[in-house]
Each structure stands twice: as structure tokens, then as C-alpha cells.
Scaffold this active site. Sequence first.
Site, PDB file in Angstrom:
ATOM      1  N   HIS A 112      10.625  -1.926  10.106  1.00 35.01           N
ATOM      2  CA  HIS A 112      10.421  -0.981  11.303  1.00 35.01           C
ATOM      3  C   HIS A 112      11.105  -1.349  12.627  1.00 35.01           C
ATOM      4  O   HIS A 112      11.228  -0.447  13.202  1.00 35.01           O
ATOM      5  CB  HIS A 112       8.869  -0.527  11.450  1.00 35.01           C
ATOM      6  CG  HIS A 112       8.511   0.499  10.437  1.00 35.01           C
ATOM      7  ND1 HIS A 112       7.472   1.367  10.826  1.00 35.01           N
ATOM      8  CD2 HIS A 112       8.540   0.207   8.973  1.00 35.01           C
ATOM      9  CE1 HIS A 112       7.098   2.186   9.796  1.00 35.01           C
ATOM     10  NE2 HIS A 112       7.557   1.463   8.537  1.00 35.01           N
TER      11      HIS A 112
ATOM     12  N   GLU B  68       5.251 -13.559 -20.172  1.00 38.32           N
ATOM     13  CA  GLU B  68       5.386 -12.232 -19.859  1.00 38.32           C
ATOM     14  C   GLU B  68       6.885 -11.967 -19.604  1.00 38.32           C
ATOM     15  O   GLU B  68       7.594 -12.734 -19.045  1.00 38.32           O
ATOM     16  CB  GLU B  68       4.436 -11.672 -18.905  1.00 38.32           C
ATOM     17  CG  GLU B  68       3.085 -11.834 -18.994  1.00 38.32           C
ATOM     18  CD  GLU B  68       2.454 -10.728 -19.922  1.00 38.32           C
ATOM     19  OE1 GLU B  68       2.529 -10.685 -21.275  1.00 38.32           O
ATOM     20  OE2 GLU B  68       1.945  -9.748 -19.262  1.00 38.32           O
TER      21      GLU B  68
ATOM     22  N   SER C 204      15.170   1.605   7.890  1.00 34.43           N
ATOM     23  CA  SER C 204      15.760   1.430   6.475  1.00 34.43           C
ATOM     24  C   SER C 204      17.173   1.306   6.719  1.00 34.43           C
ATOM     25  O   SER C 204      17.717   2.093   7.428  1.00 34.43           O
ATOM     26  CB  SER C 204      15.246   2.516   5.628  1.00 34.43           C
ATOM     27  OG  SER C 204      14.049   2.663   5.571  1.00 34.43           O
TER      28      SER C 204
ATOM     29  N   LYS D 295       8.486  13.174  -0.259  1.00 33.11           N
ATOM     30  CA  LYS D 295       9.250  12.517  -1.374  1.00 33.11           C
ATOM     31  C   LYS D 295       8.685  11.421  -2.200  1.00 33.11           C
ATOM     32  O   LYS D 295       8.695  11.171  -3.087  1.00 33.11           O
ATOM     33  CB  LYS D 295      10.565  12.150  -0.645  1.00 33.11           C
ATOM     34  CG  LYS D 295      11.780  11.793  -1.490  1.00 33.11           C
ATOM     35  CD  LYS D 295      13.129  11.455  -0.932  1.00 33.11           C
ATOM     36  CE  LYS D 295      14.208  11.436  -1.717  1.00 33.11           C
ATOM     37  NZ  LYS D 295      15.278  10.795  -1.196  1.00 33.11           N
ATOM     38  N   ASP D 296       8.026  10.579  -1.483  1.00 38.31           N
ATOM     39  CA  ASP D 296       7.268   9.305  -1.771  1.00 38.31           C
ATOM     40  C   ASP D 296       6.160   9.822  -2.734  1.00 38.31           C
ATOM     41  O   ASP D 296       6.027   9.144  -3.868  1.00 38.31           O
ATOM     42  CB  ASP D 296       6.719   8.603  -0.816  1.00 38.31           C
ATOM     43  CG  ASP D 296       7.454   7.673  -0.192  1.00 38.31           C
ATOM     44  OD1 ASP D 296       8.928   7.678  -0.683  1.00 38.31           O
ATOM     45  OD2 ASP D 296       7.504   6.874   0.840  1.00 38.31           O
TER      46      ASP D 296
END
Lengths: 418, 251, 184
Positions: free
Chosen positions: A220, A292, A224, A248-249
Site C-alpha cells: 500500500h 508433495e 500495485s 473483481k476479486d
Amino acid sequence: MSGIQTLEPETKWGRFQNWVDDRLPIFTFMRHSLEEYPTPKNLSYWWNFGSLAGVCLVVMMLSGIFLAMYYTPHSQHAFESVDRIMRDVNHGWLLRYIHMNGASMFFIVVYLHMFRGLYYGSYKSPRELLWILGVVILLLMMATAFMGYVLPWGQMSFWGATVITKLVASFFPGLENGILQLLWGDFSVSNATLNRFFSLHYLLPFVIVGVVILHLVALHKHGSNNPLGIDLKNPKEKIPFHPYYTIKDFFGLGVFFLVFLSIVFYAPEFFNEPDNYIPANPMVTPPHIVPEWYFLPFYAIVRSIPWRWGGIFLMFASILILFVLPWLDRSKVRSGTFRPIFKISFWIFLANCCVLGYMGALPTDGHTFGLPNILISQIATFYYFFHFLGVLPLLAKYEKTLPLPTSLGTPALGAKNV
Amino acid sequence: MFKKAILLMFLAFMSLQVFASDAEHPPKMNWSFQSIFGTYDRAALQRGFQVYHEVCAACHSLNHLAYRHLAGIGFTPETIKALAAEKEIRDGFTEEGEIFKRPGIAADHIAPPYINESAAKAANNGSLPPDLSLIVKARAHGPDYLHAILTGYAEPPKEVQLGENMHYNKYFAGRQIAMIAPLHEGMVNYTDGTPTNVEQYAKDVVTFLTWAGDPKMEERKSTGFKVMFFLIILTLFMFFTKRRVWRNIKD
Amino acid sequence: MLMKREIDPTEKIQETKRDFLYLTTAAMGAVAAGAAIWPFIDSMNPAADVLALSTTEIDISQIAVGQAITAMWRGSPVFIRRRTEEEIKIARAVDIKTLPDPEKDEDRTKKDKDEWLVLVGVCTHLGCVPGNKASDSKGDFGGWLCPCHGSHYDTSGRIRKGPAPHNLAIPPYQFTNEKTLLIG
């Protein structure tokens, strides 16, 4: 504090907010970082994976906390207690399958998040610390996932724990036995080991939460990055996070859960090794131990070097090299969109990581495409490091990048949005 | 272009199969429980339990299951109670300090054939018959593999040297298995007119053991259907909401 | 460019459509969140193996008149006492108005089975277990005595003296046949 003026004091709720905010500026904080937070308006869906990773963390912690109410971290009871969760606990099967497959989904999301950062140069100034905190989160996730895999106390759990702890210990030649006993709390992987792994498996996610908060604070600060990789100087090129990126998220979250839950409900054993449904047996090693899938590239690196210490060194180095990535790639251009050769090298690097992952799943003494697996692993390992130590520094120096647009509205010659 | 080429290369790579063991790959079978909406055949489950109960249970335990779990294959509480009561269960100690035994109840776990591992090994030439509760999940291609093992016994080819007390089975790793061919035609009497041959026994008992390892499969799939149905609609709605919220944003 | 409202003749229709879309999405999201929480909460309820033991069958054919046994039911002791005629008579003779927790003995036993008294053996004071062995003190009223703080219970399991506020609880039970008692 400046937020106080903008709140509506007319309503009861507004007055309450003001009262709280004056003492604990939580509403101001939420408005700044979730609502008003100016976000580039050109982010693609590749920017969804950050919030998805956050959701994964929450899902893992929630399901884990409820599973821990029934799980018994004792070598005599662990396997049975997991089976009891599957058979008798209300919705226990669902919680366990969510947790089990959630780990894989978490890694898929985080790896995509990282490769997005790699392609668009999100690690470059001024976001170096943001990137480094991300790598710290990855390391913590790996430790958490490894210890979590031990908890069901099946054959793969037990032998995975044995192999990995031995690997870590052999990084310290001469001190191996001491370190192993320290890690195990015994002379082999045992009940003491299982107990401490459970303790740490429960603890580490909370440490991850802490680092995630730092990761967000760092994010922040400068906001971004974006697909063009340019600094957005005009405030009109940014839009408030809410409602644009919240919705959107949420849409991305819906798609993510469609994938995640279709695995949980219809192929819950997809990522699992059958051997882990055999209770741990210190006297019998399964014929083919595989970690894994999310560890496979690193496993391939460690096995590619016949000299054990060297292999372990390279394995650690393969992750640690990410810490210095911002200083290896000094190109001023962030986004791969404007770096024609970097773009190709990125896809080769991605393919190379997949090759490493595939090699990690194969026996070392086999052949693929007529070539010995060990040789393929070695070439891929070499290329992995060459990408960071050779390709990136050289490209930064010699690559002819495309002209950058100055703002979102004015695409420069030859540039296209990705 | 380039991306596609890499993707293709990767896919070609992934499709290569590697076999480390010299055992034959189990043939692929059609099971009622494998498709997205697939369920267990209740009649096969009950016949399968009968085969387990009359044949397998002589050596193999089913430790993770309690008698009450058999309600899941359609047994009534009375049948379960009667089944449980057939066995003596050790339950702590009497006031004199001796092992206290009582008839089993529905809540008891299915009584194992041997009192402990050593006894099981001693009775089986040193080999431990594995517990069958999770056997299907614990083997790659579990149902196919198990079916192949049960039906894969044959006379050993001349060149094969069998170990002592070993039996030829081309689907088992090393092609030698300690378990003697367990199923023979007509050994279990079915009451529903189903053929009583080895193939049928194997299919039924594999169905039962698949259920034993994954008893929540049907619940999982039906819950999954509801969840996915709702989630698809919700995601569509979120998509349209997103489009609407974003309609004023122009590049 | 940013958030520019375009002038739209169908604005009103658009608005209602948007409200419907937003509301439906939000409502479905809320339903999804609620449904997602349920398995987590439900997992905290007693598991199937615990529920399977929530009833206990007891063979009572071996209990002699005047004898009491202790059985285990849902993790707590249950006292099963086959009372003598004398004990029943005492229990029924009491004027219940004088009791701290008035209850008739007839209401604490099953009809025609009044020799059987089935009690949760947990003192209603602070949860200690009163003595139920033949050698234990039966207290001043011939029933049970809680060793912790001296609560005396009578032959109907009612509190008569001491700090306990209530009579010993009666679990749900039935006689499935002459020999078997099913608790729970």
C-alpha cells in the site's frame, strides 16, 4: 485522523464511528486501505491471485483449527484420529479434504502470483521489500506444508519427514547427528518429532499472517504495479479499490472455488499419494518416495547433484536467490510486455521449472526421451540458476526494450495491452 | 505461438509413463461408483460384505470400521446387532484383574481375526495380512488393482522360481504373493441368485472394500452437486455485477 | 474518463436492473457464506462414534434385591438400585412438602417397576460421585452420601440434607425386556 471530517455524523452509526475512530482509527484505516485505496485501473486478472492467496490462508487456518479439535498428535493415534475425522466427525471428511487440497491450491495460487510478479517486474524498485516479504511468506508456507504433511502419520508422512530432516541436517557436515537429534527429539523420526511438528504447524500460519500484514503495508505504500509496469502519475488512471476491485476479486474468488471445490468433491485424492493411507512403518520404506508436487522442482535440484552437500546447497540457493532478484535484474523497464527477449526467457524459465517439477517426480535412474533423468535434471538445474545469474543481468544490460507509454491512455508505438 | 509450443512440449512430456515394477498393469474395469454421479450398488455391497465376512475375515482385519458403520451398506439395526453379538470383545478387566469379555455391540469395532500383529504373522508363515479398511485408497488404481490381484492367480510360467509359501500372481509387485488364491467358485452362497464365481466375488468384495475406505463418497458427491450448482450461479451473478460496476471505466 | 456517467435515456430501467443484480448477488453471497460456515460449526457436535455410545444396554438379571450397581452412560456413572420393599415404603411415606426439591417417588420410577431406581450418579452440588458400593455410607436417609460436601440422598435419590440443590437426576431409560435396561 483527517477521516473524521468526512464521516457522516448525522446518523447514530456515524456518531459511533466517529467516537471509535477518534480513539482507534480503525474505520479510517479500513476506508483508506479497502475502500478508497487508489488502484491502477488496468490490472488484469493476473492481479487476482494476491487476494486469492489471502483467502487460501484463511481457509487453511479455519479448516485446520477445526481439524485440530479432533486430531491426536501421537504416533500411536494420529493415523486413526485422521481416519475417525473422515468417518465419524460431522462433516469431518469435508474439512479434511478442504485442508488437504487447500494446501495444493494455496501453492498453485502463490506460484501464479509469483510468476505474475516475475513477468511484470513487480519486484523492481520501489517494491523490492514487498517482493522479499513475499519470498519470506513462501518459505514459511513451505515449512508449514512440510510439517502438515507429516501429521497424518502415513508412510509418506513418515518417510518424507525422515528424508527432509536428513537433508536439512546434512547441510551442516560433521554436526549431522547432533542436528538430527535436535530436530527429531529422538534417535529417529518418532512421537517427539510428530508432537513438535504439530506444534509448529499450528504456530507458523500465525507468523505467516504477520508477514502478510507487512506484505500489505509494503504494497500500500506505492500501490500495485500494473501490466504496463509504468508509474501512473495521473490520479485519473487509478480507481478506488471498492467497489471495482472488491467485486473483481469476488468474481475471481467464485471461479477459484469452482476449481477448488470440484477437486474437493469429485477428485479429493488427486494430489495425494496412496502410500499415505498405509500407517507409518519405520521398518519398511515405500519403493518410491515423492514429496508433495509443490516441492518437486526443489527435490529435482537436490537430487541432480551427486555430491550431497552441493545438492542441498543448490536447493536452498534456488529459493534464496529470489531474495536478491531485484538486484540481478536491473532493467529499468518493469513489464515483460516491453521486453521482447525477456519475454521469451520468462517462458523458457517457466517451462524449465515445469521440467524440474516433472523430474522431481521420476526416479533418478530412469530415462526420458532417451536421456538419463539425472542429466535432464542437471541441465534444468543449471538453467534455473543461469536464468537468474546470466540471462537477467545480461538482458538488463543489452536488451533493446520497446518504448514505454507515458500513461494508460497513450499506447506507445509497438506496445499492446496484455 | 511460442507459449503454445512450450505448452505442447510440456504436455507431451507429462504423458510419458514410467513403470518401475515388473508387475502387470491391472486392467481397467467399469465400476458403478467411479463416475461423477456414481453410487455404490447396495446389493453388491452386501454381497461383498458377505464375501469379506466368510472369506477375507479369516485373516484380514477391518479395524477402522465399527459394526454400526454397516448401516451404510443397508444393514438394519437388528442385523448389525446380531453380527456384532457373534463376536467376543475384550473390554478392560474384571474386578479380579482378568480380561473382561462380553458379546460385541454395534458401537464396537469389527473384531480382528488375530489378537495382535505377531499372532497374525505367526499364523501366516511370517507374512502380515494387511488391514483392509483403507486398502483401496492405499493402492494406486485401488479398485482395479484389487480386482486384478483377486483374479490374477495362475500356474507360474516355467522360468519363474517361486519362494517358499509364495504364489504366482502377475499383478503383484515381483509377481509373487504370500496370500494363497482366496476365492473359489461356489464357496460363498448368495441368496439373491447372483452367479457364484470368482469374478463375481471379486467384483463384489472390491465394491465393499471401496465403500469401506470411502464411505462418505455418495454424501460427498451429492453435497458437491448442490454446492457446485449454487456456486456456478453465484459466480455468474458476480460476473455480471462486476461488468456492471466496471461499465463506466474505459481504458 | 473515470466514472463518467453517460447520459442514458433508459437510466431508470438501468437503475432498477442494477439494484436487482446487486441485491441478488449480495443475497446469494450471504447464503453461500452462511452455508460455508455450517460444516465448520457442525463438526464441533458429538461425532458418530460418540453418539453410538449415547445409549447403554445393561443386563440387570444378576442384580439381587437390595443391591446396587454402577454403570457408565455418556461418560458419567449411573446407579441402578434394586430397592427392597422397606426402602420403597420409606421413600413413598415422606411428605414431599418437607423436601428441598419436592418430587414423588412414583414420578422417579417406572410404573410397575418401582423396585428399580435408576439415577445419574453425579451429585447436583458440584459434580462429585456419591458412594454406591455396598461398603459405602448410605447417609442419614438410607440412600447415598456424597463424600465431597456431605449431601445426603434418600432411597429415591432425593436430596434431604446438605448443600446440593436438586435431587439426583433420572436419565431417560426403558426396560427392553425382563433382563435388559436401556439407558439413553
